[in-house]
Design a protein around this motif. Sequence first.
Motif: not given
Length: 107
Positions: A35, A44, A74-76, A64, A70-72, A67-68, A28
């Motif tokens: 990113n 983080t 990766e979409g940064w 979980r 990480q998603s943030l 994962a939230l 993470l």
Amino acid sequence: MNLHDWIDELCDVLDVETEVDEGLLRDLSDIAVENVERTAGPVTSYLLGYAAGAQGADPERVERLAALAQSLAEGWDRPAGFRDPLDVDEPVPDDSAVDHSDERFEA
């Protein structure tokens, strides 16, 4: 000493009873660094731990939450090194020769 030993010793010193998935934290942190920016990694990881503790999260919930995060990351949309075009570095005028002693400022 390896990371696992460090975590065990740190938990003892901080009087924390928990299991830590150092692989999850490392992954993470790396994703946030890649990113977002370099200092996003430890921040983080810290905030993930804080959220997990505040929520009394079990290991599945920690995954979980990670994962939230990480998603943030990766979409940064502002990757490492991103410079906001509205954040302009303009030189500050040198008014050191101007006498401001009689000026009054409202609070």
